[in-house]
Design an enzyme around this catalytic site. Sequence first.
Site, PDB file in Angstrom:
ATOM      1  N   CYS A  58     -33.407 130.948  83.589  1.00 22.42           N
ATOM      2  CA  CYS A  58     -33.095 130.649  84.991  1.00 22.42           C
ATOM      3  C   CYS A  58     -34.284 130.982  85.870  1.00 22.42           C
ATOM      4  CB  CYS A  58     -31.875 131.438  85.423  1.00 22.42           C
ATOM      5  SG  CYS A  58     -30.479 131.103  84.366  1.00 22.42           S
ATOM      6  N   GLU A  59     -35.335 130.207  85.732  1.00 20.86           N
ATOM      7  CA  GLU A  59     -36.603 130.532  86.377  1.00 20.86           C
ATOM      8  C   GLU A  59     -37.458 129.275  86.287  1.00 20.86           C
ATOM      9  OE1 GLU A  59     -39.447 132.974  87.922  1.00 20.86           O
ATOM     10  OE2 GLU A  59     -37.742 134.032  87.037  1.00 20.86           O
TER      11      GLU A  59
END
Length: 463
Positions: A391-392
């Site tokens: 999640c980046e």
Amino acid sequence: MSRSAHPAGPRYADVLPEGHYTAPPTDLNALDPRVWSRTVTRNAEGVATVGGLDVKRLAEEFGTPAYFLDEDDFRARCRAWRDAFGDEADVFYAGKAFLSRAVVRWLHEEGLNLDVCSAGELATALDAGMPAERIALHGNNKSAEEITRAVEAGVGRIVLDSFQEIVRVAHIAERLGKRQRVQIRVTVGVEAHTHEFIATAHEDQKFGLALAGGQAAEAVRRALKLDGLEVIGIHSHIGSQIFDTSGFEVAAHRVVGLLKEIRDEHGIELPEIDLGGGLGIAYTPEDDPREPHEIAKALGDIVTRECAAAGLAVPRLSVEPGRAIVGPTAFTLYEVGTIKELPGLRTYVSVDGGMSDNIRTALYDAEYSVALVSRTSTAAPMLSRVVGKHCESGDIVVRDAFLPADLAPGDLLAVPATGAYCRSMASNYNHALRPPVVAVKDGAARVIVRRETEEDLLRLDVG
Ligand SMILES: *Cc1c(COP(=O)(O)O)cnc(C)c1O
């Protein structure tokens, strides 16, 4: 020439850097021996193999993502370094690049020494039977416990990094009734990465004691007075992913200058110098590293010349390659999950790992190459960015790569040259389970570090 002069460079550049990968490679199916470990090839069906084992079978047996380490290649590189430096010098493998008990045994069998920089690395080395006298302890803030364990075990050297540590190690050694062999780590005002090195007047970084301004000379002065220490030499480590020996030349010149000062002031010639590690490898075919024998000859000549000029006997040399030994020996195998085409921009290919198994792209702007390995393809090249599942948005594995346009979910991709600083820097971000390291040799594969499990994660979470 590689673009990445760490840490410079556009971190999230959305255009291809000038002169880099402007044209797709002529053969997308080729596995360039400059970046793949020695036994990697394709079989008659077009599936890549390592140590005689095909990656589809390996993926079925061990899952993805996983690191596959070519044991023959690892051992051959150990021997190449050891033979290049011969009996007049010592090669210390930098354990932080990747350490496991199997690796320690290989190093031991191939006649290398080992650098550790924490209690955990020391425990691994000792547990796997590396003789303590062949271990060096590094670090800029070793705890009293780490020092005590190292001195008790009888490590061959501790590399002292601060004024506090000089006293700390001396006290601990005296209390244990020992005299610890030590080197003093100096900063020589040289910073080297890739093809450039910069000579700086002062060193704004946390490691070592500066030659400029006399800190290093003062450290030697203090250490020589302490009964618990036997000062055996001076240590310098100038950078990482270095292709050119000119930075070492300046470093050696300055280190030998200090040896001369020490001789003039104290009447002793310290018997050893360590020029550190940092030797570069090919992450992409554009990188062109020197062979160990060329590096050994260049460093040997530099030290001999500098000592002759200073009127000193040539000290025993040591070097500390980490990446240059283990880096090229492994690749990471991933499965493609989703493919997203951004019209006019590029195609995002998501794999089942990412920054949790290779942080170097996000952290250092590192460059890697990638290939479709579960089959060959005659499709046109497609400009791609291989990204992970975290999640980046910075979760990039390979920033710019050409992959065949018929790439599909379920295909296997492999990223070569991930042996160093990938598993050793792996994290549990998003509660990812860190991948296994599988050693492959002569048609046999064996897990040397197993895959983490949810039980492993939950065991640490005590509620
Ligand atoms: C990291 C390090 C090395 C190894 O660096 P590589 O780039 O892996 O060769 C060697 N010596 C010291 C002191 C280090 O900190």
